[in-house]
Scaffold this motif. Structure first.
Motif, mmCIF file in Angstrom:
data_model
loop_
_atom_site.group_PDB
_atom_site.id
_atom_site.type_symbol
_atom_site.label_atom_id
_atom_site.label_comp_id
_atom_site.label_asym_id
_atom_site.label_seq_id
_atom_site.Cartn_x
_atom_site.Cartn_y
_atom_site.Cartn_z
ATOM 1 N N VAL A 186 10.975 3.704 -6.217
ATOM 2 C CA VAL A 186 9.752 3.329 -5.493
ATOM 3 C C VAL A 186 9.174 2.031 -6.048
ATOM 4 C CG1 VAL A 186 7.359 3.990 -5.010
ATOM 5 C CG2 VAL A 186 9.198 5.673 -4.760
ATOM 6 N N SER A 187 8.964 1.998 -7.370
ATOM 7 C CA SER A 187 8.374 0.792 -7.958
ATOM 8 C C SER A 187 9.330 -0.397 -7.880
ATOM 9 C CB SER A 187 7.968 1.048 -9.414
ATOM 10 O OG SER A 187 9.042 1.627 -10.129
ATOM 11 N N VAL A 188 10.627 -0.126 -7.956
ATOM 12 C CA VAL A 188 11.622 -1.202 -7.862
ATOM 13 C C VAL A 188 11.553 -1.864 -6.483
ATOM 14 C CG1 VAL A 188 14.098 -1.706 -7.863
ATOM 15 C CG2 VAL A 188 13.155 -0.128 -9.554
ATOM 16 N N GLY A 189 11.511 -1.030 -5.447
ATOM 17 C CA GLY A 189 11.453 -1.567 -4.089
ATOM 18 C C GLY A 189 10.159 -2.320 -3.824
ATOM 19 N N ILE A 190 9.049 -1.800 -4.358
ATOM 20 C CA ILE A 190 7.764 -2.477 -4.139
ATOM 21 C C ILE A 190 7.715 -3.791 -4.915
ATOM 22 C CG2 ILE A 190 5.278 -2.304 -4.543
ATOM 23 C CD1 ILE A 190 5.553 0.708 -3.925
ATOM 24 N N ALA A 191 8.227 -3.787 -6.146
ATOM 25 C CA ALA A 191 8.275 -5.031 -6.927
ATOM 26 C C ALA A 191 9.097 -6.074 -6.193
ATOM 27 C CB ALA A 191 8.863 -4.759 -8.309
ATOM 28 N N ASP A 192 10.182 -5.631 -5.587
ATOM 29 C CA ASP A 192 11.067 -6.554 -4.869
ATOM 30 C C ASP A 192 10.341 -7.163 -3.673
ATOM 31 O OD1 ASP A 192 13.431 -7.887 -4.342
ATOM 32 O OD2 ASP A 192 14.199 -6.292 -3.057
ATOM 33 N N VAL A 193 9.687 -6.327 -2.896
ATOM 34 C CA VAL A 193 9.049 -6.846 -1.675
ATOM 35 C C VAL A 193 7.850 -7.743 -2.016
ATOM 36 C CG1 VAL A 193 7.471 -4.912 -1.230
ATOM 37 C CG2 VAL A 193 8.371 -6.243 0.677
ATOM 38 N N LEU A 194 7.227 -7.485 -3.174
ATOM 39 C CA LEU A 194 6.093 -8.322 -3.593
ATOM 40 C C LEU A 194 6.552 -9.540 -4.409
ATOM 41 C CD1 LEU A 194 3.433 -5.634 -4.654
ATOM 42 C CD2 LEU A 194 3.431 -7.066 -2.581
ATOM 43 N N GLY A 195 7.819 -9.557 -4.791
ATOM 44 C CA GLY A 195 8.302 -10.664 -5.621
ATOM 45 C C GLY A 195 7.747 -10.626 -7.030
ATOM 46 N N LEU A 196 7.540 -9.412 -7.549
ATOM 47 C CA LEU A 196 6.975 -9.271 -8.894
ATOM 48 C C LEU A 196 8.074 -9.225 -9.939
ATOM 49 C CD1 LEU A 196 4.313 -6.481 -8.293
ATOM 50 C CD2 LEU A 196 3.885 -8.915 -8.682
ATOM 51 N N GLU A 197 7.780 -9.748 -11.097
ATOM 52 C CA GLU A 197 8.690 -9.578 -12.216
ATOM 53 C C GLU A 197 8.457 -8.179 -12.776
ATOM 54 O OE1 GLU A 197 7.981 -12.741 -14.890
ATOM 55 O OE2 GLU A 197 8.749 -14.261 -13.518
ATOM 56 N N PHE A 198 9.450 -7.342 -12.671
ATOM 57 C CA PHE A 198 9.271 -5.947 -13.041
ATOM 58 C C PHE A 198 10.606 -5.366 -13.449
ATOM 59 C CE2 PHE A 198 9.230 -1.389 -11.926
ATOM 60 C CZ PHE A 198 8.148 -0.987 -12.684
ATOM 61 N N GLU A 199 10.612 -4.727 -14.601
ATOM 62 C CA GLU A 199 11.841 -4.113 -15.084
ATOM 63 C C GLU A 199 11.569 -2.633 -15.333
ATOM 64 O OE1 GLU A 199 15.129 -4.995 -18.559
ATOM 65 O OE2 GLU A 199 13.304 -6.173 -18.436
ATOM 66 N N PRO A 200 12.308 -1.737 -14.685
ATOM 67 C CA PRO A 200 12.049 -0.309 -14.868
ATOM 68 C C PRO A 200 12.156 0.097 -16.332
ATOM 69 C CG PRO A 200 13.586 -0.657 -13.060
ATOM 70 C CD PRO A 200 13.408 -1.979 -13.741
ATOM 71 N N GLY A 201 11.184 0.854 -16.778
ATOM 72 C CA GLY A 201 11.244 1.378 -18.139
ATOM 73 C C GLY A 201 10.978 0.341 -19.218
ATOM 74 N N GLN A 202 10.290 -0.733 -18.892
ATOM 75 C CA GLN A 202 10.003 -1.758 -19.900
ATOM 76 C C GLN A 202 8.938 -1.253 -20.882
ATOM 77 O OE1 GLN A 202 8.372 -5.453 -18.495
ATOM 78 N NE2 GLN A 202 8.039 -6.182 -20.584
ATOM 79 N N ILE A 250 0.852 -1.193 0.000
ATOM 80 C CA ILE A 250 0.000 0.000 0.000
ATOM 81 C C ILE A 250 0.887 1.242 0.000
ATOM 82 C CG2 ILE A 250 -1.856 1.245 1.176
ATOM 83 C CD1 ILE A 250 -2.537 -1.385 2.651
ATOM 84 N N VAL A 251 0.634 2.149 -0.938
ATOM 85 C CA VAL A 251 1.391 3.395 -1.011
ATOM 86 C C VAL A 251 0.441 4.570 -0.805
ATOM 87 C CG1 VAL A 251 2.945 4.819 -2.390
ATOM 88 C CG2 VAL A 251 2.902 2.350 -2.730
ATOM 89 N N VAL A 252 0.764 5.429 0.141
ATOM 90 C CA VAL A 252 -0.020 6.646 0.381
ATOM 91 C C VAL A 252 0.785 7.829 -0.153
ATOM 92 C CG1 VAL A 252 -1.046 8.143 2.125
ATOM 93 C CG2 VAL A 252 -1.114 5.646 2.425
ATOM 94 N N ILE A 253 0.181 8.609 -1.040
ATOM 95 C CA ILE A 253 0.869 9.757 -1.642
ATOM 96 C C ILE A 253 0.132 11.054 -1.301
ATOM 97 C CG2 ILE A 253 1.635 10.833 -3.801
ATOM 98 C CD1 ILE A 253 1.876 8.064 -5.031
ATOM 99 N N PRO A 254 0.667 11.854 -0.388
ATOM 100 C CA PRO A 254 0.109 13.188 -0.191
ATOM 101 C C PRO A 254 0.721 14.104 -1.261
ATOM 102 C CG PRO A 254 1.741 12.670 1.533
ATOM 103 C CD PRO A 254 1.818 11.579 0.492
ATOM 104 N N ASP A 255 -0.044 14.392 -2.288
ATOM 105 C CA ASP A 255 0.501 15.105 -3.455
ATOM 106 C C ASP A 255 0.977 16.499 -3.046
ATOM 107 O OD1 ASP A 255 0.828 16.538 -5.959
ATOM 108 O OD2 ASP A 255 -0.300 14.921 -6.891
#
Ligand SMILES: [Zn+2]
Length: 504
Positions: A480-496, A72-77
């Motif tokens: 941010v997305s790299v760290g979340i992908a890692d903790v969730l174990g998702l296959e994710f490559e930045p800028g794909q 869960i990510v909370v973003i106060p813009d």
């Protein structure tokens, strides 16, 4: 605080319909990702790898093996450090005005962000050698896709003329069979939610963003403002995206009562004041004190989103935006402290869920996309008037609109006193009716502002749960997305890069 035990108990596999079997004609054709999660640039490389078939692996199901089941990510813009301090001082004033400011100590006044295990700071600059300061679209694209882009673009790379969509962390979660959600107080098609689940070269393409949400159906829970982009009577193409969403299996709601009745796994909620459902949701102080609204609070929306998404056995990814902090930063509105304090309650709601022993391992973080307004606590004096800030009962936008309907200084004086508690002098009234109300109120409270737009400062970040230490440092917004992908174990490559159709 309501316990979340009931929510985790609602996870009943017997009614587990495969919502993800709904695939639109416009769904991008790529599947999966190659390689491990790295920060290395691989723009275009994954597409080639997919084309020749080597190393390509279909993602899906519950094959991931991260340390967390949910994120869960909370973003106060637009919230920098002053926004966090402002929320704390407002709370400290409320809790003990006699003791204030001596109660602004870790023991005296705690915010929910203080419960986070790790505190860090995030960079915010866009991908532009000539521009230090980002807009929300570029900032959020960096956070959602792991790659930077020019200001104004939503989740792609290149230029406005030669725009190539890139995959987002939410899409990676969806492809892995997780439930996903976007919750905001702005229009749901606004830059911050949009960058997680749509791809357009210009953030102003709200109607196209709405079409992508509904046709792709990658987001199970969509809650926010901005009905007009879904409404056939207001869309240029006349498409009824609300009916379209219902055909896709979404339950549609537009009031707080209707939100309470949600029992579907897919929800589209479009809220607004009773007089205007075609823009952002109301500011916190207007929702809370002005009163002509049937909008839910952001805390209610957060609870309903978690309850709905946690029905998915494969876990969930949820982004919650307190989106109007940014607008109040642009407007130099002291009610921003009320808005930020609501955001802190939202983060507390999230942490209550994370810390509930009956819920699965969940990673949570709060981080802004950039700072707005150059907000500072103190202007020209060594004190501030927190009683006046606490007494605010309407947004500046509401006051400005209301002043147009009032005749003469007596009526304006009455309005200001009713909504701020301040008795203005004759000189102040002259200034207020002459278009200087913002300056008059800031002079009273001694809140300072250096900019009408965004600023370059790094923003504070708070992380909790598995792998929180990844964010307990100064990090780049692409991480941010790299760290979340890692903790969730998702296959994710930045800028794909992805093969993805969008309409101009
Ligand atoms: Zn922003």
């Amino acid at each position: 605080m309501e316990s979340f035990t009931r929510m985790s108990d609602t996870s009943d596999s017997s009614d587990k319909t495969d919502d993800r079997s709904i695939v639109s004609a416009n769904r991008r054709t790529f599947m999966g990702a190659v390689g491990a999660i790295t920060g290395a640039s691989a723009l275009g490389g994954s597409a080639l790898a997919n084309d020749d078939g080597s190393e390509t692996e279909l993602s899906g199901g519950d094959s991931r093996s991260g340390d967390a089941h949910n994120a869960i990510v909370v973003i106060p813009d637009g919230a920098g450090q002053a926004h966090i301090s402002g929320a704390r001082y407002l709370k400290a004033w409320r809790e003990d005005p006699e003791e204030f400011p001596l109660n602004i100590t870790p023991d005296g006044t705690s915010l929910n962000v203080d419960r986070a295990e790790q505190i860090g700071g995030m960079s915010t600059q866009p991908d532009d050698p000539d521009q230090l300061i980002t807009d929300s679209a570029a900032a959020g694209t960096a956070m959602a896709t792991g790659t930077k882009i020019y200001s104004g673009a939503i989740s792609g790379i290149g230029t406005e003329e030669n725009f190539t969509p890139v995959r987002t962390i939410l899409e990676a979660a969806h492809d892995a069979g997780m439930a996903t959600g976007l919750v905001t107080t702005t229009e749901i098609t606004h830059a911050t939610p949009a960058k997680f689940a749509s791809h357009v070269p210009d953030r102003g393409m709200g109607e196209e963003i709405a079409r992508q949400y509904v046709e792709n159906a990658t987001v199970d829970v969509l809650l926010g403002g901005g009905k007009h982009h879904f409404d056939p009577e207001e869309r240029e193409d006349g498409e009824d995206l609300i009916a379209c969403a219902q055909e896709q299996g979404y339950q549609y709601v537009e009031t707080d009562d209707e939100l309470d009745s949600v029992d579907s796994r897919k929800v589209l909620g479009l809220f607004g004041s009773e007089t205007d459902r075609s823009t952002h949701m109301s500011y916190y102080v207007d929702r809370e004190y002005v009163g002509d609204t049937d909008e839910p609070d952001l805390v209610d929306m957060t609870e309903m989103a978690i309850e709905t998404l946690s029905k998915c056995d494969n876990g969930f990814f949820l982004m919650i935006e307190s989106g109007r902090v940014d607008h109040q930063g642009h407007a130099h509105d002291n009610a921003i402290t009320h808005e930020q304090l609501e955001c802190d309650e939202v983060f507390g709601t999230v942490l209550d869920y994370v810390e509930d022993p009956s819920t699965p391992e969940t990673f949570a973080m709060q981080v802004a996309d950039h700072e707005t307004g150059g907000m500072s606590l103190g202007a020209d004096a060594y004190d501030m008037d927190w009683e006046a800030i606490d007494n605010i009962r309407a947004s500046l936008e509401y006051l400005d609109d209301a002043m147009d309907d009032y005749q003469g200084t007596d009526e304006v004086a009455e309005l200001i006193e009713k909504r701020t508690g301040l008795e203005l002098s004759y000189g102040e009234l002259m200034d207020a009716t002459g278009g200087q109300l913002t300056d008059v109120l800031n002079a009273r409270t001694q809140m300072g502002w250096s900019s009408d737009s965004h600023t370059a400062e790094e923003v504070p970040a708070y992380a909790h749960g598995p792998n929180a230490e990844f964010f307990g440092r100064y990090f780049d917004n692409t991480e941010v997305s790299v760290g979340i992908a890692d903790v969730l174990g998702l296959e994710f490559e930045p800028g794909q890069e992805i093969d993805y159709e969008y309409q101009e």
